[in-house]
Design a protein around this motif. Structure first.
Motif, short mmCIF file in Angstrom:
data_model
loop_
_atom_site.label_atom_id
_atom_site.label_comp_id
_atom_site.label_asym_id
_atom_site.label_seq_id
_atom_site.Cartn_x
_atom_site.Cartn_y
_atom_site.Cartn_z
N UNK A 29 57.78 -30.72 -35.79
CA UNK A 29 58.96 -30.14 -36.54
C UNK A 29 58.70 -29.97 -38.34
N UNK A 30 58.17 -31.28 -38.57
CA UNK A 30 57.90 -31.61 -40.10
C UNK A 30 56.76 -30.34 -40.32
N UNK A 31 55.95 -29.93 -39.94
CA UNK A 31 54.79 -29.10 -40.15
C UNK A 31 55.35 -27.87 -40.17
N UNK A 32 56.31 -27.31 -39.38
CA UNK A 32 56.74 -25.94 -39.32
C UNK A 32 58.00 -25.91 -40.50
N UNK A 33 58.61 -27.01 -40.63
CA UNK A 33 59.69 -26.94 -41.72
C UNK A 33 59.03 -26.82 -43.01
N UNK A 34 57.75 -27.40 -43.38
CA UNK A 34 57.13 -27.17 -44.68
C UNK A 34 56.44 -25.80 -44.73
N UNK A 35 56.08 -25.34 -43.63
CA UNK A 35 55.57 -24.06 -43.58
C UNK A 35 56.65 -22.98 -43.88
N UNK A 36 57.70 -23.15 -43.26
CA UNK A 36 58.66 -22.11 -43.38
C UNK A 36 59.24 -22.24 -44.93
N UNK A 37 59.43 -23.52 -45.59
CA UNK A 37 59.82 -23.54 -46.91
C UNK A 37 58.64 -23.03 -47.84
N UNK A 38 57.42 -23.07 -47.57
CA UNK A 38 56.40 -22.50 -48.41
C UNK A 38 56.48 -21.02 -48.33
N UNK A 39 56.84 -20.52 -47.20
CA UNK A 39 56.71 -19.04 -46.85
C UNK A 39 57.96 -18.45 -47.46
N UNK A 44 61.58 -12.52 -41.93
CA UNK A 44 60.23 -13.02 -41.85
C UNK A 44 59.96 -14.33 -41.59
N UNK A 45 60.64 -15.19 -42.55
CA UNK A 45 60.50 -16.67 -42.70
C UNK A 45 61.22 -17.22 -41.22
N UNK A 46 62.20 -16.68 -40.99
CA UNK A 46 62.83 -17.43 -39.79
C UNK A 46 62.19 -16.92 -38.51
N UNK A 47 61.67 -15.78 -38.41
CA UNK A 47 60.78 -15.40 -37.25
C UNK A 47 59.52 -16.28 -37.16
N UNK A 48 58.70 -16.24 -38.29
CA UNK A 48 57.55 -17.24 -38.38
C UNK A 48 57.82 -18.63 -37.96
N UNK A 49 58.68 -19.26 -38.52
CA UNK A 49 59.25 -20.54 -38.58
C UNK A 49 59.57 -21.05 -36.84
N UNK A 50 60.45 -19.93 -36.43
CA UNK A 50 60.92 -20.20 -34.95
C UNK A 50 59.80 -20.09 -33.98
N UNK A 51 59.02 -18.89 -34.20
CA UNK A 51 57.91 -18.74 -33.17
C UNK A 51 56.92 -19.90 -33.33
N UNK A 52 56.70 -20.50 -34.55
CA UNK A 52 55.67 -21.66 -34.69
C UNK A 52 56.25 -22.86 -34.06
N UNK A 53 57.57 -23.04 -34.35
CA UNK A 53 58.02 -24.22 -33.77
C UNK A 53 58.32 -24.11 -32.36
N UNK A 54 58.50 -22.84 -31.82
CA UNK A 54 58.89 -22.98 -30.25
C UNK A 54 57.39 -23.08 -29.67
N UNK A 55 56.54 -22.62 -30.08
CA UNK A 55 55.00 -22.59 -29.56
C UNK A 55 54.66 -24.21 -29.73
N UNK A 56 54.76 -24.90 -30.74
CA UNK A 56 54.29 -26.07 -31.02
C UNK A 56 55.28 -27.29 -30.17
#
Length: 89
Positions: free
Chosen positions: A13-23, A42-54
């Motif tokens: 969750x922390x990794x994808x939160x930081x990724x979303x904020x940087x994006x 764009x940001x929500x899609x990438x962050x959601x998909x990454x979080x969901x897969x992780x």
């Protein structure tokens, strides 16, 4: 969302939160210079998909790093294309 694999979720969750904020920061910086639409999508899609897969599969650090790099590469590509389009106009 049921957890498919047991284990810690906070690191993912922390990794994808930081990724979303940087994006989001990168896209907002570009949007300040040239018109850029649907930043949030764009940001929500990438962050959601990454979080969901992780959270669903709990990949190791190497796979997580590749996923984050791919997400940031997509954001970088969108920024570069927007800046090039803005420079031509």
């Amino acid at each position: 969302m049921p957890l498919a694999v047991p284990g810690q979720v906070w690191s993912h969750l922390i990794v994808w939160t930081v990724t979303g904020l940087v994006s989001a920061a990168a896209l907002r910086a570009v949007a300040a210079r040239v018109p850029l639409h649907a930043l949030e999508v764009t940001v929500l899609l990438l962050t959601f998909m990454g979080t969901r897969l992780s959270l669903g599969y709990r990949p190791g650090p190497l796979v997580s790093g590749v996923m984050v790099a791919a997400a940031l590469m997509m954001v970088t590509l969108r920024c570069v294309l927007a800046l090039r389009r803005g420079a031509r106009d």
